[in-house]
Scaffold this motif. Structure first.
Motif, short mmCIF file in Angstrom:
data_model
loop_
_atom_site.label_atom_id
_atom_site.label_comp_id
_atom_site.label_asym_id
_atom_site.label_seq_id
_atom_site.Cartn_x
_atom_site.Cartn_y
_atom_site.Cartn_z
N GLU A 83 21.96 59.07 -15.72
CA GLU A 83 20.69 59.35 -16.39
C GLU A 83 19.77 60.17 -15.51
N TYR A 84 19.04 61.08 -16.15
CA TYR A 84 18.03 61.88 -15.47
C TYR A 84 16.64 61.28 -15.70
N ASP A 85 15.79 61.36 -14.71
CA ASP A 85 14.35 61.05 -14.85
C ASP A 85 14.10 59.75 -15.61
N ALA A 86 14.81 58.71 -15.21
CA ALA A 86 14.76 57.44 -15.94
C ALA A 86 13.37 56.81 -15.94
N GLU A 108 7.96 47.56 -23.61
CA GLU A 108 8.45 46.18 -23.56
C GLU A 108 9.37 45.87 -24.74
N LYS A 109 9.03 46.39 -25.91
CA LYS A 109 9.78 46.08 -27.12
C LYS A 109 11.13 46.79 -27.16
N THR A 110 11.19 48.06 -26.74
CA THR A 110 12.41 48.85 -26.87
C THR A 110 13.24 48.92 -25.59
N GLY A 111 12.60 48.66 -24.46
CA GLY A 111 13.30 48.83 -23.19
C GLY A 111 13.38 50.28 -22.75
N LEU A 112 12.71 51.18 -23.48
CA LEU A 112 12.71 52.60 -23.15
C LEU A 112 11.41 52.97 -22.44
N LYS A 113 11.48 54.00 -21.59
CA LYS A 113 10.26 54.51 -20.97
C LYS A 113 9.51 55.44 -21.91
N ASP A 114 10.27 56.18 -22.72
CA ASP A 114 9.68 57.05 -23.74
C ASP A 114 10.74 57.34 -24.79
N ALA A 115 10.50 58.35 -25.63
CA ALA A 115 11.30 58.52 -26.84
C ALA A 115 12.60 59.29 -26.65
N VAL A 116 12.95 59.66 -25.41
CA VAL A 116 14.21 60.39 -25.20
C VAL A 116 14.87 59.92 -23.92
N VAL A 117 16.20 59.90 -23.95
CA VAL A 117 17.01 59.61 -22.76
C VAL A 117 17.85 60.85 -22.50
N THR A 118 17.85 61.32 -21.25
CA THR A 118 18.63 62.50 -20.88
C THR A 118 19.55 62.15 -19.72
N VAL A 146 8.46 63.44 -23.05
CA VAL A 146 9.61 63.92 -23.82
C VAL A 146 9.87 65.39 -23.53
N GLY A 147 8.81 66.20 -23.57
CA GLY A 147 8.97 67.62 -23.31
C GLY A 147 9.45 67.90 -21.89
N GLU A 148 8.90 67.18 -20.92
CA GLU A 148 9.29 67.38 -19.53
C GLU A 148 10.74 66.97 -19.28
N LYS A 149 11.15 65.85 -19.85
CA LYS A 149 12.54 65.39 -19.65
C LYS A 149 13.54 66.36 -20.27
N ILE A 150 13.22 66.88 -21.44
CA ILE A 150 14.13 67.83 -22.09
C ILE A 150 14.17 69.15 -21.31
N ALA A 151 13.02 69.64 -20.87
CA ALA A 151 12.98 70.88 -20.09
C ALA A 151 13.77 70.72 -18.79
N ARG A 152 13.60 69.59 -18.12
CA ARG A 152 14.33 69.36 -16.87
C ARG A 152 15.83 69.25 -17.13
N ALA A 153 16.21 68.64 -18.23
CA ALA A 153 17.63 68.52 -18.57
C ALA A 153 18.27 69.90 -18.72
#
Length: 291
Positions: A83-86, A108-118, A146-153
């Motif tokens: 995983e990138y930028d977890a 807390e509810k989803t276990g995600l940091k934000d809306a995308v995993v890369t 979300v935008g930053e994670k996708i751009a970095r990916a």
């Protein structure tokens, strides 16, 4: 001699007791997680069968939304994800009331940091960079993280000479971040352009729903655009468009099938065939990256 009113009370009491006994005998409690009722056709199937079919209705082919974990499980090689930028998260750039609390609650509810995993992974032993959006997190709206994670990916994929596979699903730009969320459209599109200029493959898979600023930017820029059957794809909502043009739109407007017919989607692929289709496309259009 008893009064008629007293006799009536006795009969009524006995009838009530009989009804209660009958209800207790006939009442069968069905666990909430036993059955799945399709929201499209109304068909019912066992939940185990539904999840075993990757959340696809056996009657009408309705493709329900998947979590990031579910999507990765049926798509990539087991244990291959790096995983990138977890830990990358959004801030509160415009001081939107209640936004930080909402983000904490969803994490807390989803276990995600934000809306995308890369991250980097393999699909049938074919290396690639993958991005998966999850509608459980604010309808997968696009904020700064979300935008930053996708751009970095895309930047990492360009550096390593890898193709990108992106599963898009979103309600659009995240209004709680104002203009900052809209800036992600340009940033992600620029990263996609640099990846394309390097001669690398980008495949998008449009899932339900892919709308708004996400559809108007990186989700529509794939070299090959795939859609799941009958999913919602569009920019503005149906009512907004109809009120603007003063015309009624076709019933299948903004469906995957409508977009395929009009050239905005290259192919519609059922979920059970996505993994195989992606691996074939990667094999046909890329060479193994040199590490």
């Amino acid at each position: 001699m008893p009064k008629l009113e007293d006799l009536f009370k006795v009969v009524k009491s006995r009838m009530s007791e009989d009804e209660e006994k009958s209800e207790k005998k006939s009442t069968v409690k069905i666990p909430d997680d036993l059955l799945f009722k399709c929201p499209r056709c109304g068909g019912v199937m066992f939940m185990d069968d539904f999840t075993g079919a990757s959340k696809v209705c056996g009657s009408c082919g309705y493709h329900a939304r998947l979590t990031v974990e579910e999507r990765l499980r049926i798509t990539i090689d087991e244990g291959s994800l790096t995983e990138y930028d977890a830990n990358l998260i959004s801030g509160d750039p415009i001081g939107f009331e209640g936004y930080p609390e909402k983000l904490r609650e969803l994490r807390e509810k989803t276990g995600l940091k934000d809306a995308v995993v890369t991250g980097e992974c393999r699909i049938r032993n074919k290396p690639c960079v993958i991005a998966v959006m999850d509608t459980r997190f604010m309808m997968a709206s696009m904020g700064s993280a979300v935008g930053e994670k996708i751009a970095r990916a895309f930047e990492r994929a360009t550096e390593k000479g890898l193709p990108v596979v992106l599963f898009a699903a979103s309600g659009g730009a995240r209004m709680q971040e104002g203009i900052v969320s809209l800036m992600q459209m340009a940033k992600t599109s620029a990263a996609v352009a640099r990846h394309s200029d390097a001669g690398l493959l980008y495949i998008t898979v449009l899932t339900d729903p892919t709308t708004g600023g996400v559809n108007a930017s990186f989700a529509s820029l794939g070299d090959i655009i795939i859609a799941e059957p009958k999913v919602l794809i569009g920019f503005a909502g149906r009512r907004v468009i109809e009120d603007t043009i003063k015309q009624r739109l076709p019933d299948d407007f903004q469906s995957a099938e409508f977009l395929l017919e009009h050239g905005f989607v290259d192919m519609i692929v059922p979920r059970k065939n996505i993994r195989r289709t992606l691996s074939r496309l990667i094999r046909l259009h890329t060479k193994e990256a040199v590490r």
